[in-house]
Design a protein around this motif. Structure first.
Motif, PDB file in Angstrom:
ATOM      1  N   SER A 272      12.019  28.495   4.511  1.00 10.64           N
ATOM      2  CA  SER A 272      11.084  29.383   5.214  1.00 10.64           C
ATOM      3  C   SER A 272      11.580  30.813   5.115  1.00 10.64           C
ATOM      4  O   SER A 272      12.724  31.073   4.726  1.00 10.64           O
ATOM      5  CB  SER A 272      10.942  28.967   6.688  1.00 10.64           C
ATOM      6  N   LEU A 273      10.701  31.731   5.459  1.00 12.21           N
ATOM      7  CA  LEU A 273      11.082  33.140   5.544  1.00 12.21           C
ATOM      8  C   LEU A 273      10.500  33.721   6.826  1.00 12.21           C
ATOM      9  O   LEU A 273       9.539  33.189   7.390  1.00 12.21           O
ATOM     10  CB  LEU A 273      10.630  33.919   4.309  1.00 12.21           C
ATOM     11  N   ASP A 274      11.101  34.790   7.276  1.00 15.09           N
ATOM     12  CA  ASP A 274      10.680  35.410   8.533  1.00 15.09           C
ATOM     13  C   ASP A 274       9.595  36.454   8.287  1.00 15.09           C
ATOM     14  O   ASP A 274       9.676  37.243   7.336  1.00 15.09           O
ATOM     15  CB  ASP A 274      11.869  36.078   9.227  1.00 15.09           C
TER      16      ASP A 274
ATOM     17  N   VAL B  29       7.576  39.475  10.357  1.00 17.08           N
ATOM     18  CA  VAL B  29       7.650  40.306  11.559  1.00 17.08           C
ATOM     19  C   VAL B  29       6.293  40.959  11.797  1.00 17.08           C
ATOM     20  O   VAL B  29       5.734  41.615  10.911  1.00 17.08           O
ATOM     21  CB  VAL B  29       8.738  41.380  11.433  1.00 17.08           C
TER      22      VAL B  29
ATOM     23  N   THR C  33       8.566  37.681  15.680  1.00 20.19           N
ATOM     24  CA  THR C  33       9.061  37.175  14.397  1.00 20.19           C
ATOM     25  C   THR C  33       8.676  35.713  14.257  1.00 20.19           C
ATOM     26  O   THR C  33       8.958  34.900  15.144  1.00 20.19           O
ATOM     27  CB  THR C  33      10.584  37.329  14.302  1.00 20.19           C
ATOM     28  N   PHE C  34       8.026  35.388  13.155  1.00 23.22           N
ATOM     29  CA  PHE C  34       7.530  34.041  12.930  1.00 23.22           C
ATOM     30  C   PHE C  34       8.139  33.477  11.647  1.00 23.22           C
ATOM     31  O   PHE C  34       8.439  34.210  10.707  1.00 23.22           O
ATOM     32  CB  PHE C  34       5.999  34.036  12.812  1.00 23.22           C
ATOM     33  N   GLU C  35       8.320  32.160  11.635  1.00 19.37           N
ATOM     34  CA  GLU C  35       8.799  31.484  10.435  1.00 19.37           C
ATOM     35  C   GLU C  35       7.614  31.028   9.593  1.00 19.37           C
ATOM     36  O   GLU C  35       6.736  30.335  10.083  1.00 19.37           O
ATOM     37  CB  GLU C  35       9.668  30.268  10.799  1.00 19.37           C
ATOM     38  N   LYS C  36       7.610  31.420   8.341  1.00 21.20           N
ATOM     39  CA  LYS C  36       6.571  31.012   7.408  1.00 21.20           C
ATOM     40  C   LYS C  36       7.168  30.007   6.430  1.00 21.20           C
ATOM     41  O   LYS C  36       8.056  30.341   5.641  1.00 21.20           O
ATOM     42  CB  LYS C  36       6.043  32.229   6.653  1.00 21.20           C
TER      43      LYS C  36
END
Length: 649
Positions: A114-116, A118, A255-258
């Motif tokens: 995953s990537l963050d 913002v 901040t969300f995890e994708k």
């Protein structure tokens, strides 16, 4: 350490054989409890405190998870054997099915990469003035809102948010990284009496925001708008819809995890070579536009990708593979379900593949209707469109009698329909897509299905998707050498018109999978069918239009080795006798150029066509009109030359 399985018959509403479950799964399964979530909660508390426990209850999973949090221990695993197995009108034994479901639940799914992302809460709100301004008022305390009004709209002073005028021309990006282009853009000026004055309109104004709220009720800004993170739409005339949109937008700050749903190996991609187009399967089925052409291969924007999995199912080479979870994990689940069911004494299981929407339908059918038949094993997957022909065939070859895929309201069928046609060509009448909105209709269909028989010798589905598909096809079609496939299938042969082929080998140099090859010693075109992707690149680059594709699946060992599609006698150099080129080609070129071209008007020039590289260079060097010759070499200058020009000599 052996895991402990806690089972509960939910107030006596289902029958559970704990001994059989222990023998089939290898888990430590004691007595069957009656009310673990209520009267016997202390039993569950003690087991959770000890760790390594699997609780056979999905309905009250949140209750047990809260209990684990209170005890400061790891959350236990959960499996639903009640809605999916125990609650049924089928009088047959459900123990094999329960064992299979428990074994599947104990498989650890690898965590996806995953990537963050913002999001700082910068929001562009577009829509009719009345609804847009009202929504902006409610969001002003949470988000940094800018309202885009149509040209000609009067802009009143606002304190909590900004208002601009213009026409939204286009937008790109996703949550946290939208870029918008606005035409006829005008901003209000500060100061003055009455409504603020506006700047001169200008086109092509570019701005950035974290989210876009669309209340226009017009054409969406993006394909598959419901799959675009950060893009929220609602009908401005529907107050509940607008209220839901406001609530969603207010929670999209932070901040969300994708998840990175797919993995791309560009070296394996057969999209293009040397500017010639080939495979575009993934481009054709991607609903969000996350995949674009990028030279010889494609590229995928992970921030736009919604994880439907369709690209993975249609990729012929495996360059795109689903990564959340991986195909290996899906095959492992399929094999675990089938093998555990057989080990527990079950025969001829049927696989029902579904997503979360299908899971809700199964629960409703179990609680209020007939439930599922005892031999129908449900398997929930996150990406239904990614369950392609390899997975369908792998399930049948692993020991399932048939495979049904329960479609959801948002399932992308552009990929599933061709995959079903391909799988049906290999295993006829054993796979189907089910499209039901009524749980009772689903139950009736499954109960009324005719009996099906699984193959006697199940396989172990290991390897790539292509390898599993081939292995499964052989197991499902004993004694069959060749299976015709529909157009567009990723397996097949290359048919060469030997009368038209000149053995220029342009197809060999560009074949992305190496299915077409040459022979270093002889003029040959060789082909390995097992490696062919049917991408069509060879047909596009052939200057003689001598190549056609034939979709099929050759199940013999001959497909695993090279065969000669075309060969000719090599030409012998007229000077040294070494072999080079193709005899017919050299003779044809000689015939066309000799005496018909200014450069080949004399016999010596014509002879050079029939020479190898080394002899041709030698002949040119020693020819009368040597192209490598230069002018006469200057005489070296000496001391006498210098002295002769001095005036004192």
């Amino acid at each position: 350490m052996t895991k402990t399985l806690l089972v509960c018959d939910c107030l006596g509403s289902q029958k559970i054989d704990t001994t059989a479950l222990r023998d089939a799964t290898g888990l430590d399964c004691g007595k069957c409890y009656r009310s673990l979530c209520m009267d016997q909660l202390e039993v569950a508390k003690s087991a959770i405190a000890q760790g390594d426990v699997v609780i056979a209850c999905q309905q009250e999973a949140h209750r047990f998870a809260d209990l684990a949090e209170e005890l400061d221990v790891d959350t236990p695993q959960f499996v639903d054997i009640r809605d999916r197995a125990g609650w049924t009108d089928d009088a047959a034994d459900t123990t094999p099915k329960m064992a299979a479901l428990v074994a599947d639940a104990t498989l650890r799914e690898p965590l996806p990469n995953s990537l963050d992302i913002v999001s700082e809460g910068t929001c562009l709100l577009v829509g009719p003035p009345e609804q847009a301004l009202a929504a902006a008022e409610k969001l002003a305390d949470t988000l940094a809102v800018t309202v885009l009004l149509a040209p000609g709209t009067e802009v009143a002073p606002t304190a909590g948010f900004d208002c601009v005028v213009g026409t939204l021309h286009s937008a790109t990006g996703s949550l946290g990284q939208f870029e918008v282009r606005i035409n006829a853009f005008q901003q209000s000026t500060l100061g003055g009496r009455g409504n603020p004055a506006l700047t001169e309109p200008r086109d092509g104004a570019i701005s950035h925001c974290d989210m876009i709220l669309d209340l226009t009720n017009g054409t969406p800004l993006f394909p598959a708008p419901e799959k675009r993170d950060g893009y929220l739409r609602a009908d401005p005339k529907s107050q509940p819809a607008v209220a839901d949109l406001i609530l969603q937008a207010s929670q999209m700050v932070g901040t969300f995890e994708k998840p990175l749903y797919v993995r791309l190996e560009t070296s394996m991609c057969a999209h293009s070579r040397a500017g010639k187009p080939a495979c575009s399967n993934c481009l054709n089925v991607c609903p969000t536009g996350a995949i674009i052409s990028d030279g010889d291969h494609v590229s995928i924007d992970p921030l736009i990708c919604a994880g439907c999995g369709a690209c993975s199912a249609v990729c012929p080479s495996g360059a795109i593979s689903y990564d959340a979870p991986t195909p290996d994990h899906i095959f492992r689940r399929i094999n675990t379900l089938a093998s555990t069911y057989r080990k527990a004494g079950g025969n001829d299981p049927r696989l029902l593949v579904h997503d979360d929407h299908g899971g809700e339908m199964i629960s409703l059918a179990a609680r209020y209707g007939r439930g599922l038949p005892a031999n129908v094993i449900p398997m929930e997957v996150s990406a239904l469109s990614g369950f392609g022909h390899a997975e369908m065939l792998g399930a049948l070859a692993s020991g399932f009698a048939r495979v049904d895929i329960l479609l959801g309201p948002k399932t992308e069928r552009d990929a599933l329909d061709p995959q079903l046609a391909m799988a049906d060509a290999i295993a006829s009448d054993k796979i189907a897509l089910l499209d039901f909105a009524d749980p009772d209709a689903l139950s009736d269909h499954l109960f009324d299905q005719p009996e099906a028989t699984a193959i006697p010798d199940a396989i172990l589905p290991l390897g790539s998707r292509r390898q599993v598909a081939r292995l499964s096809a052989k197991a499902l079609n004993p004694g069959v050498d060749n299976l015709p496939l529909p157009d567009g299938a990723p397996y097949g042969a290359v048919i060469v018109d030997t009368d038209a082929c000149t053995l220029c080998l342009a197809c060999v140099s560009l074949c992305p999978s190496g299915a077409l090859a040459d022979n270093e010693d002889l003029p040959q075109l060789r082909f390995q069918e097992d490696a062919c992707l049917q991408c069509g690149l060879c047909t596009n680059v052939c200057p003689e239009q001598a190549i056609t594709l034939q979709p099929q699946l050759d199940l013999t060992d001959a497909a695993l080795s090279q065969s000669v599609l075309n060969e000719e006698e090599p030409f012998a150099c007229i000077e040294c006798g070494s072999l080079f080129g193709v005899k017919s080609t050299v003779e044809r070129i000689t015939e066309k150029l000799a005496g018909n071209h200014a450069m080949f008007g004399n016999p010596q020039a014509v002879r050079m066509i029939q020479m190898c590289d080394n002899c041709r260079i030698n002949a040119q060097y020693h020819s009368e009109n040597n192209p490598f010759a230069s002018g006469e070499r200057p005489r070296p200058r000496t001391t006498d030359d210098y002295l002769s020009k001095r005036r004192d000599h």
